[in-house]
Write a protein that holds these residues in place. Structure first.
Motif, short mmCIF file in Angstrom:
data_model
loop_
_atom_site.label_atom_id
_atom_site.label_comp_id
_atom_site.label_asym_id
_atom_site.label_seq_id
_atom_site.Cartn_x
_atom_site.Cartn_y
_atom_site.Cartn_z
N THR A 297 -28.30 42.10 -15.25
CA THR A 297 -27.89 42.24 -16.64
C THR A 297 -26.73 43.23 -16.64
O THR A 297 -26.94 44.43 -16.45
CB THR A 297 -29.04 42.75 -17.53
N ASP A 353 -27.42 47.06 -16.51
CA ASP A 353 -28.51 47.57 -17.33
C ASP A 353 -29.87 47.23 -16.74
O ASP A 353 -30.83 47.96 -16.94
CB ASP A 353 -28.42 46.98 -18.75
N ASP A 354 -29.94 46.14 -16.01
CA ASP A 354 -31.22 45.73 -15.45
C ASP A 354 -30.97 44.88 -14.20
O ASP A 354 -29.91 44.26 -14.05
CB ASP A 354 -32.03 44.93 -16.48
#
Length: 389
Positions: A297, A353-354
């Motif tokens: 992400t 982010d992930d």
């Protein structure tokens, strides 16, 4: 920061203070930076994530030194002094078996204690004319639990009352050890002299680690008079990752004790100073090919070459060849592939982010779990086996 005094991480509070000062420099002294203001909240969000990055950097720095390293990093650091972590070992001893005179007790006869600690006999035994024999045993599992007191081994797992009447250990069993802790390993490192010239296991390992191209080496031994774990009696069994066969063989020959066999699947002829031939055995590790599938992400600041950056992080951790031909050392012998290590190596880049990571050993079946690497094996990957999306 890193200076002549070493590394000092920036704390969450220090990061907020620095960013607030920079904000006042850019927007003026009257800018609202209170914790409830938009800019104040934004600064604290960035400071929180940056504080995590600083913690990771501190951990990487500390893992460069034996005094502050942990786990695998400590294993690597102490090897420069020729030391390796003491691993689990089997307990061993002897039992007296009493039964029918002339009966044969085959190798692998299982005996144990009342609290289910089991041992196997290591050789065939024939009961004498009074129906007794003393037989060597090894614990079925490694660890200190195999060190039992005299008289505790009294149970027979598969009894045949017509053949064996009784079993007992007249002396305590010994030699069982647990895996050495980080604290114990570092304490031993502090008091251990350099291993130059020694012919023990650690001295041989130290010599092998100095051979050009060698990335890791583990030397096992069998000091008993019977074969154990596939190693012949009174032998050493080096596992060596990297280096040429001849260089490795010469290093082993120069350090091992006289009269001790160096056993392995690779056998190299080495000449001594009198041109007498000696045959030195060692084993190359089995390569476990690791396939990695990563889903990201991405943050707004994700760079155009971000996919390659992420792939390089994974190659650097596991080890393998990049598309440009760069060979990353990565993990050593018997080092597991830890999925969280891969996740954190990507998170610390601060461009995602992930992260979701899945691993496979065949490129077909993937799972989000660690891959265990057993004795005599090493994990490796390559750029074409790492898919990032």
């Amino acid at each position: 920061m890193l200076d002549e005094n070493g590394f000092k991480k920036k704390t969450y509070a220090e990061l907020i203070e620095e960013m607030e000062a920079k904000a006042r420099e850019g927007f003026g002294e009257t800018i609202n930076l209170s914790p409830r203001s938009f800019l104040g909240i934004l600064i604290r969000l960035y400071a929180w994530f940056l504080a995590i990055v600083w913690q990771v950097i501190e951990k990487v720095y500390n893992n460069s030194f034996p005094g502050t390293a942990e786990g695998v990093s400590l294993d690597r650091a102490v090897r420069f002094k020729g030391i390796s972590r003491n691993l689990e070992e089997y307990a061993y001893g002897k039992v007296k078996i009493r039964g029918t005179p002339g009966a044969t007790i085959e190798t692998g006869f299982i005996v144990g204690t009342k609290n289910n600690i089991y041992f196997e006999t290591t050789e065939d035994a024939v009961l004498d004319e009074i129906g007794e024999a003393i037989v060597e045993i090894y614990a079925e599992e490694k660890g200190t639990q195999g060190n039992v007191a005299a008289g505790e081994i009294t149970e027979i797992l598969y009894p045949d009352p017509e053949v064996v009447f009784e079993v007992i250990n007249l002396e305590p069993t010994a030699g069982g050890t647990d895996r050495e802790t980080d604290t114990a390993l570092y304490t031993r490192y502090q008091s251990y002299p350099p291993n130059k010239g020694s012919s023990d296991l650690e001295g041989i390992q130290a010599e092998l680690l100095e051979v050009p191209g060698v990335r890791d080496a583990i030397v096992s031994q069998n000091t008993s008079m019977v074969e154990k774990d596939g190693i012949p009696p009174k032998s050493i069994a080096p596992f060596v990752f990297g280096g040429t066969d001849l260089d490795v063989a010469k290093a082993i020959f120069g350090r091992k004790s006289g009269g001790i066999q160096s056993f392995g699947s690779t056998v190299v002829e080495v000449l001594d100073s009198k041109n007498i031939k000696h045959y030195i055995g060692f084993t190359r590790p089995e390569i476990i090919q690791i396939y990695v599938r990563v889903a990201l992400t991405k943050k707004a600041n994700f760079p155009s070459d971000g996919i390659e950056i992420v792939r390089s992080q994974i190659l650097n951790y596991i080890g393998g060849e990049s598309e440009s031909g760069t060979e990353y050392p990565g993990l050593g012998l018997k080092q597991n592939v830890i999925i969280n290590q891969i996740v954190w190596s990507i998170i610390e880049l601060n461009i995602v982010d992930d992260v979701t990571v899945e691993l496979s050993t065949d490129g077909v079946t993937y799972a989000s779990g660690n891959i265990t690497v057993l004795d005599g094996k090493v994990a490796k990957t390559s750029f074409d086996k790492v898919v990032v999306s």
